[in-house]
Scaffold this active site. Structure first.
Site, short mmCIF file in Angstrom:
data_model
loop_
_atom_site.label_atom_id
_atom_site.label_comp_id
_atom_site.label_asym_id
_atom_site.label_seq_id
_atom_site.Cartn_x
_atom_site.Cartn_y
_atom_site.Cartn_z
N HIS A 1 26.98 -17.77 5.17
CA HIS A 1 26.62 -17.64 3.78
C HIS A 1 28.30 -17.54 3.29
O HIS A 1 28.82 -18.08 2.16
CB HIS A 1 26.06 -16.59 3.05
N GLN B 1 25.11 -14.60 -2.61
CA GLN B 1 23.55 -14.94 -3.19
C GLN B 1 23.17 -14.02 -4.55
O GLN B 1 22.14 -14.15 -5.02
CB GLN B 1 22.71 -14.40 -1.92
N HIS C 1 23.77 -15.82 10.42
CA HIS C 1 23.09 -16.45 8.93
C HIS C 1 24.07 -15.98 7.83
O HIS C 1 24.57 -16.78 6.71
CB HIS C 1 21.75 -16.18 8.99
N GLU C 2 24.45 -14.67 7.93
CA GLU C 2 24.92 -14.04 6.77
C GLU C 2 26.67 -14.55 6.71
O GLU C 2 27.35 -14.81 5.72
CB GLU C 2 25.18 -12.62 6.68
N GLY D 1 18.61 -9.47 5.14
CA GLY D 1 20.16 -9.54 4.93
C GLY D 1 20.41 -10.15 3.62
O GLY D 1 19.62 -10.70 3.22
N CYS E 1 15.46 -17.97 4.00
CA CYS E 1 16.84 -17.50 3.06
C CYS E 1 16.20 -17.33 1.58
O CYS E 1 15.54 -17.97 1.14
CB CYS E 1 17.71 -18.72 3.20
N LEU E 2 16.70 -16.20 1.28
CA LEU E 2 16.28 -15.77 -0.28
C LEU E 2 16.86 -16.59 -1.12
O LEU E 2 16.28 -16.71 -2.49
CB LEU E 2 16.91 -14.31 -0.60
O1 GNR Z 1 15.35 -12.28 4.68
C1 GNR Z 1 15.99 -13.13 5.49
N1 GNR Z 1 15.32 -13.56 6.74
C2 GNR Z 1 15.70 -13.89 7.93
C3 GNR Z 1 15.04 -14.69 8.72
C4 GNR Z 1 15.38 -15.26 9.71
C5 GNR Z 1 16.90 -15.47 10.08
C6 GNR Z 1 17.84 -15.04 8.79
C7 GNR Z 1 17.09 -14.31 7.78
S1 GNR Z 1 18.32 -13.83 6.39
C8 GNR Z 1 17.00 -13.66 5.15
C9 GNR Z 1 17.59 -13.21 3.87
C10 GNR Z 1 18.81 -14.08 3.60
O2 GNR Z 1 18.68 -15.15 2.95
N2 GNR Z 1 20.08 -13.74 3.90
O3 GNR Z 1 21.03 -14.63 3.48
NI NI Z 2 20.47 -16.52 3.60
#
Ligand code: GNR
Ligand code: NI
Length: 175
Positions: free
Chosen positions: A140, A51, A136-137, A46, A94-95
């Protein structure tokens, strides 16, 4: 089309509340295209526009495994309309917080309303990893990171570590 540099904590841009998209135009489609390229390159499942430094309410997701066909999903102005009472725990990453993973508890199932790339309002029901990822997104887009859902002790520790690395890079004259 290009892979864009990722914004990493403690960059304050990650705390911005992103702006809604008013019209899905060529600029938005170009942003989505760069986001997919950046997300697949990382690789991640995601990505939120902030980001890559763009404070707009745009999300890309693809939770397909490597051995599965790609299933790209672009969500514009996504909103959670219903969330289950049942919770589930996933180990999140999270990236913007590279190589840090921690368990987070969230609603197990959500219904999400969003605009697609044709500007049409759609809804999806998500469970499992997709439910976690979409929450999660959307976090953000509101300036919230998954570390906000863990203990303050753990959060302070990881923020401190990334702050130290950023200061070292600054001294080296790097980005
Ligand atoms: O790549 C991602 N893996 C992930 C694993 C578990 C729960 C959420 C994520 S999102 C993350 C990429 C990211 O930072 N998205 O904002
Ligand atoms: Ni993230």
């Amino acid at each position: 089309m290009s892979v864009r540099p990722l914004v990493i904590i403690p960059d304050s841009r990650l705390r911005l509340v992103s702006d809604p998209i008013v019209r899905v135009d060529a600029k938005v489609r170009a942003l989505v295209s760069d986001m997919f390229e950046t997300m697949y390159d990382a690789p991640g499942i995601g990505l939120a526009a902030i980001q890559i430094g763009v404070p707009e309410r745009v999300v890309t997701i693809d939770t397909a495994r490597e051995d599965e066909e790609k299933s790209p999903l672009a969500l514009i102005n996504p909103e959670i309309v219903t969330a289950s009472e049942e919770l589930s725990v996933y180990q999140e990453g999270c990236l913007s917080i590279p190589e840090y993973y921690e368990d987070v508890e969230r609603p197990a199932r959500v219904t999400v309303r969003f605009m697609d790339l044709n500007g049409e309002i759609r809804e999806i029901e998500a469970d499992g990893l997709l439910a976690t990822c979409v929450q999660h997104e959307i976090d953000h887009l509101n300036g919230v990171l998954f570390i906000d859902h863990i203990s303050k002790l753990k959060r302070d520790r990881v923020v401190k570590r990334f702050t130290k690395v950023a200061k070292e890079k600054e001294r080296e004259g790097g980005a």
